[in-house]
Enzyme design. Structure first.
Site, PDB file in Angstrom:
ATOM      1  N   CYS A 103       1.297  -0.932  -0.151  1.00 20.29           N
ATOM      2  CA  CYS A 103       0.224  -0.028   0.110  1.00 20.29           C
ATOM      3  C   CYS A 103       0.598   1.112   0.211  1.00 20.29           C
ATOM      4  CB  CYS A 103      -0.959  -0.014   1.105  1.00 20.29           C
ATOM      5  SG  CYS A 103      -2.070   1.383   1.367  1.00 20.29           S
ATOM      6  N   CYS A 200      -4.112  -2.106   6.523  1.00 21.35           N
ATOM      7  CA  CYS A 200      -4.027  -0.163   6.126  1.00 21.35           C
ATOM      8  C   CYS A 200      -5.142  -0.702   4.814  1.00 21.35           C
ATOM      9  CB  CYS A 200      -3.073  -1.069   4.597  1.00 21.35           C
ATOM     10  SG  CYS A 200      -2.544   1.170   3.534  1.00 21.35           S
TER      11      CYS A 200
END
Length: 374
Positions: A103, A200
């Site tokens: 991410c 995330c």
């Protein structure tokens, strides 16, 4: 005092205290600050409240308080294509991925960085606890944050020097209690907001339930390596090497030792369990990793001795790293055996304070024997 008024910094604001304080500090230092909230997941909590909407309200309150413009950008498609499909593919392979590493690489420091540059940014800034150091030739080095409890270089280990030239980490020299104190003193709405945990951008969802929406679970046998069936597992993707909780089998016999996940066999759909935290099946002498990324172009040679982390917040272990012939894979040999090496996680390399880079763990070995972890 340096005049920063012509230097535009776009701050990735999550609605948490760390990124709020980043925006505050940069504004106080005279930068031209713009706040941007990234919406990367279509998200509602168990009460039907869209957590992204709540977080964006907090961003708005903080931005209004410190007097900066703010925007929201939707990266749901990029997140799905670049992070979430990878995440699901790894689980399908029987591995335990670390989506935060991907991410950061694909969303916060690629999609967001590109968007910020379109807004006329000179730099982006985030609330990560990490430090940067640059050489005279402009090469950037990634260093651990001063707050060893919050250091986030593990998650930034796949970024490169070129990207980091456009990045600021204002919290790198700070410790968390001081960040909260600053936020309180400035009257920021996020000062007492608890830190988010979980994947995330997906937050604190019930992970089992969440994963089950996307991948069909296939229950199967839970057994020991010598063939004793101990029960049934709910689906291999729900278990990770070294896990103790959620097995549904208590200690038995005189020793009453707890049971742990000590292996997986994806082809046969078997979850292997064994007794004892120090079960020998949990210890590896070396690993192999690929998908290698190093922060700088420095030539490390074919063999080098450094320290490594195999999961976030783990203590560093001494290791010797050996590249294969075409430098696409490394064999990482441990000074001392390491417990619960998990395929799919990142192995992150350090030289003292400096984070050198990382690779993704493919397999763990005990001497010549590959451990049955996928």
């Amino acid at each position: 005092m340096t005049d920063h008024s012509n230097t535009r910094v776009v701050v990735g604001m999550s609605g948490g205290v760390d990124s709020s304080v980043v925006a505050l500090l940069l504004k106080q230092q005279g930068y031209d600050v713009v706040g941007v909230f990234m919406k990367n997941w279509d998200d509602t909590d168990e009460n039907g409240v869209c957590t992204a909407t709540e977080d964006y309200k907090d961003v708005a309150k903080v931005a209004d308080k410190i007097g900066i413009p703010y925007y929201s950008i939707n990266f749901e498609k990029e997140y799905w294509d670049r992070v979430f499909t990878y995440f699901l593919d790894e689980y399908k392979k029987g591995r335990t991925p670390n989506p935060d590493v991907i991410c950061n690489k694909e969303i916060k420091f690629k999609a967001f960085l590109d968007y910020a540059m379109d807004l006329g940014a000179d730099y982006i800034a985030t609330g990560h606890y990490a430090r940067l150091q640059h050489d005279e030739d402009g090469t950037m080095h990634l260093l651990r944050g001063v707050d060893s409890n919050k250091d986030q270089t593990y998650f930034l280990s796949q970024l490169d020097s070129k990207t980091l030239q456009k990045v600021m980490f204002p919290l790198g020299e700070m410790v968390k209690p001081d960040v909260r104190k600053l936020a309180l003193n400035a009257g920021l709405a996020t000062a007492k907001k608890k830190d988010s945990v979980g994947i995330c951008f997906i937050g604190e969802k019930n992970f089992k339930e969440f994963l089950g929406h996307y991948l069909p679970a296939t229950p199967g046998k839970m057994m020991t390596f010598d063939g004793q069936v101990k029960g049934e597992h709910a689906g291999l993707m729900y278990y990770t090497i070294g896990q103790r909780r959620g097995l549904g089998i208590g200690g038995d016999g005189e020793d009453n030792e707890p049971w742990f996940v000590v292996g997986k066999d994806l082809k046969k759909n078997i979850l292997y369990v064994g007794k004892g935290y120090h079960n020998p099946h949990l210890y590896a002498t070396h690993l192999k990793a690929s998908d290698l990324h190093f922060v700088t172009d420095e030539d490390l040679g074919n063999d080098f001795h450094v320290t490594a982390k195999f999961r976030y917040r783990q203590k560093d272990s001494g290791v010797t790293v050996h590249f294969n012939d075409d430098h696409t894979e490394v064999t990482v040999t441990f000074d001392d055996p390491v417990r619960a090496i998990t395929p799919g996680q990142a192995v992150v390399f350090y030289n003292g304070e400096e984070c050198l880079g990382s690779g993704m763990i493919d397999a763990a070995y005990n001497d010549e024997r590959v451990l049955q972890y996928v």
